[in-house]
Design an enzyme around this catalytic site. Structure first.
Site, mmCIF file in Angstrom:
data_model
loop_
_atom_site.group_PDB
_atom_site.id
_atom_site.type_symbol
_atom_site.label_atom_id
_atom_site.label_comp_id
_atom_site.label_asym_id
_atom_site.label_seq_id
_atom_site.Cartn_x
_atom_site.Cartn_y
_atom_site.Cartn_z
ATOM 1 N N SER A 1 0.853 -1.179 0.000
ATOM 2 C CA SER A 1 0.000 0.000 0.000
ATOM 3 C C SER A 1 0.891 1.232 0.000
ATOM 4 O O SER A 1 2.118 1.119 0.027
ATOM 5 C CB SER A 1 -0.907 0.005 1.235
ATOM 6 N N LYS A 2 0.265 2.389 0.015
ATOM 7 C CA LYS A 2 1.031 3.642 -0.079
ATOM 8 C C LYS A 2 2.062 3.787 1.041
ATOM 9 O O LYS A 2 3.059 4.473 0.877
ATOM 10 C CB LYS A 2 0.070 4.831 -0.040
ATOM 11 N N ARG A 3 1.808 3.101 2.150
ATOM 12 C CA ARG A 3 2.763 3.146 3.270
ATOM 13 C C ARG A 3 4.138 2.663 2.838
ATOM 14 O O ARG A 3 5.142 3.022 3.428
ATOM 15 C CB ARG A 3 2.283 2.222 4.402
ATOM 16 N N GLY B 1 5.571 3.151 0.015
ATOM 17 C CA GLY B 1 6.149 3.954 -1.065
ATOM 18 C C GLY B 1 5.090 4.147 -2.131
ATOM 19 O O GLY B 1 3.957 3.703 -1.979
#
Ligand code: GLU
Length: 480
Positions: A253-255, A257
């Site tokens: 997920s965006k966590r 990168g």
């Protein structure tokens, strides 16, 4: 039968790296076996699908060099159209055919009624599949009357109560027990078909032979197998590639990168590097090589070398791969890129081509990204200031260093332009013979006097690139 594969994105957002990997595997397989790579747009979610996203995803695929052979912009009349929103009549025709054969039925159960049944089941702690009255084949006459009166039913598929097995090319034998899924809607009362259904109709009519997609679709496959059976059609070969996960083993997920391809494009990652890195996330090179172009992989690509384990997305490795590809570019290619990236007015642009090529030759050993070159150049070559680090203070405190600094200050005052490597040797020889300085005090002192730093690249590469005007300023500051 020749191989036909497809990438079937939903245009509801940007191209995700997981999607890009799926597209790439399909492209590689098609190229490896001389097959056809189809781009199909799954846009039946009319609210969330946007033509703009379709275009952006296509742009990203093009940037990666993943070019389709058939698709909305390259139609083959035998198989098109390629947007699901343009195939609604086809889905309806096949659904009516299933109704005709009593393999599907009209269902007028409303959303509220379904909710009520669900709530009742939950209260009783039972799990039952849809058992509504419309399932009864005897209801067809009543259904047709309702339709004639203008009511709009959903169409529900009659799921066979038996086990299904899939011989997946990546996951191996997957068994779906009987009773795993109940009758499911294939066309909503709005007239819009659901994913599992259009996917089968399209893969069948587009004569797709191999479906390579993410493991997250494995649960859908049982519904798709049921539909293939109902259509008396041999399903394609399936290869469900493992999920991408972060270092913490959680779903990517965006966590972890950036997850959209365009963000990497904006950060000047190289498309070749992205294809290289994505290929490795779930597939391995027969000789364990980790740096290659996708064209190099084509002759050796097959479905046998997929890993069934989740692939860990590692930005550090990705950056390393980018650096390897960056260093494969010629100096002229790197200069051409820098010419477009470095802002107008920067001193880089005023230099001769030979200077620029020597400059990138030096910098490329030290960076993984083209964008890292300008800051490094500014720091090592064009910076007239001298930062008094502890390291520099220490070198300046040696009694030999001020002698070198004043000698260099006097020398650079005599010349303009650039000092050659030969000139540097003359200075070094002079300091050795005339000033009597040798070894570490000589080379460290010379470096400090010329660069204002305690360490950096070999002076014989760095000094011929540094304008003498800069050397003068540095020497003046060090001597002050
Ligand atoms: N539109 C689906 C997705 O984006 C395609 C799945 C499939 O390949 O069957 O996940």
């Amino acid at each position: 039968m020749s191989v036909r594969v497809r990438f079937a994105p939903s245009p509801t957002g940007y191209l995700h790296i997981g999607g890009a990997r799926t597209a790439l595997y399909n492209w590689l397989y098609a190229r490896a076996v001389g097959g056809t790579f189809v781009l199909r747009i799954e846009d039946t979610d009319l609210e969330r699908s946007k033509r703009e996203y379709e275009e952006l995803q296509k742009e990203d695929l093009k940037w990666l060099g993943i070019i389709h052979d058939e698709g909305p912009d390259k139609p083959n009349p035998k198989y098109g159209p390629y947007r699901q929103s343009e195939r609604l009549d086809i889905y309806m025709k096949y659904a009516l055919d299933l109704i005709e054969k009593d393999l599907a039925y009209y269902d007028f159960t409303t959303g509220e009624e379904l909710e009520a049944i669900k709530a009742e089941n939950e209260a009783e702690g039972v799990h039952t599949h849809y058992q509504g009255k419309w399932k009864n084949p005897g209801m067809k006459t009543e259904a047709l009357a309702k339709i004639a009166a203008g009511e709009k039913p959903a169409i529900r598929f009659r799921a066979p109560m038996k086990a299904f097995a899939l011989n997946d090319k990546v996951k191996g034998e997957v068994v779906y027990p009987a009773d795993m899924v109940g009758d499911f809607v294939i066309i909503r009362s709005s007239g819009l078909p659901v994913y599992n259904y259009c996917c089968v109709v399209d893969d069948m009519l587009m004569e797709i032979t191999h479906v390579i997609r993410g493991e997250d679709h494995l649960n859908n496959t049982v519904r798709q197998l049921m539909l293939y059976e109902a259509f008396k059609y041999t399903p394609p070969v399936f290869a469900h590639v493992s999920l991408l996960i972060g270092q913490d083993r959680q779903k990517l997920s965006k966590r972890h990168g950036a997850t959209s391809v365009h963000l990497y494009k904006d950060e000047h990652y190289m498309p070749e590097a992205m294809c290289n890195y994505l290929t490795l996330l779930g597939w391995s090179h027969p000789e364990e090589k980790d740096i290659f172009t996708k064209e190099e992989i084509v002759p050796m690509f097959g479905l046998e070398r997929f890993s069934s384990h989740s692939a860990i997305y590692d930005l550090v490795k990705f950056k390393y791969v980018n650096g390897q590809h960056l260093r494969k570019l010629t100096n002229a290619e790197l200069v051409a890129q820098l010419n477009t990236i470095i802002p107008a007015g920067h001193a880089f642009h005023a230099q001769a081509t030979a200077w620029k090529e020597q400059c990138v030759e030096l910098l490329k050993q030290k960076v993984d990204f083209i964008t890292e070159m300008q800051p490094m150049m500014d720091d090592m070559i064009f910076d007239e200031n001298v930062e008094m680090t502890d390291e520099l203070k220490d070198i300046l405190s040696w009694e030999t260093t001020p002698k070198i600094v004043s000698y260099i200050a006097a020398e650079v005052a005599k010349i303009e332009g650039f000092a050659s490597e030969a000139q540097l040797n003359v200075w070094s020889e002079h300091a050795k013979k005339e000033l009597g300085i040798k070894g570490k005090p000589l080379f460290m002192g010379l470096r400090a006097a010329l660069t204002g730093k305690g360490h950096g690249p070999d002076l014989k590469f760095l000094i011929p690139l540094t304008p003498v005007s800069v050397l003068k300023k540095r020497a003046a500051k060090l001597g002050a």
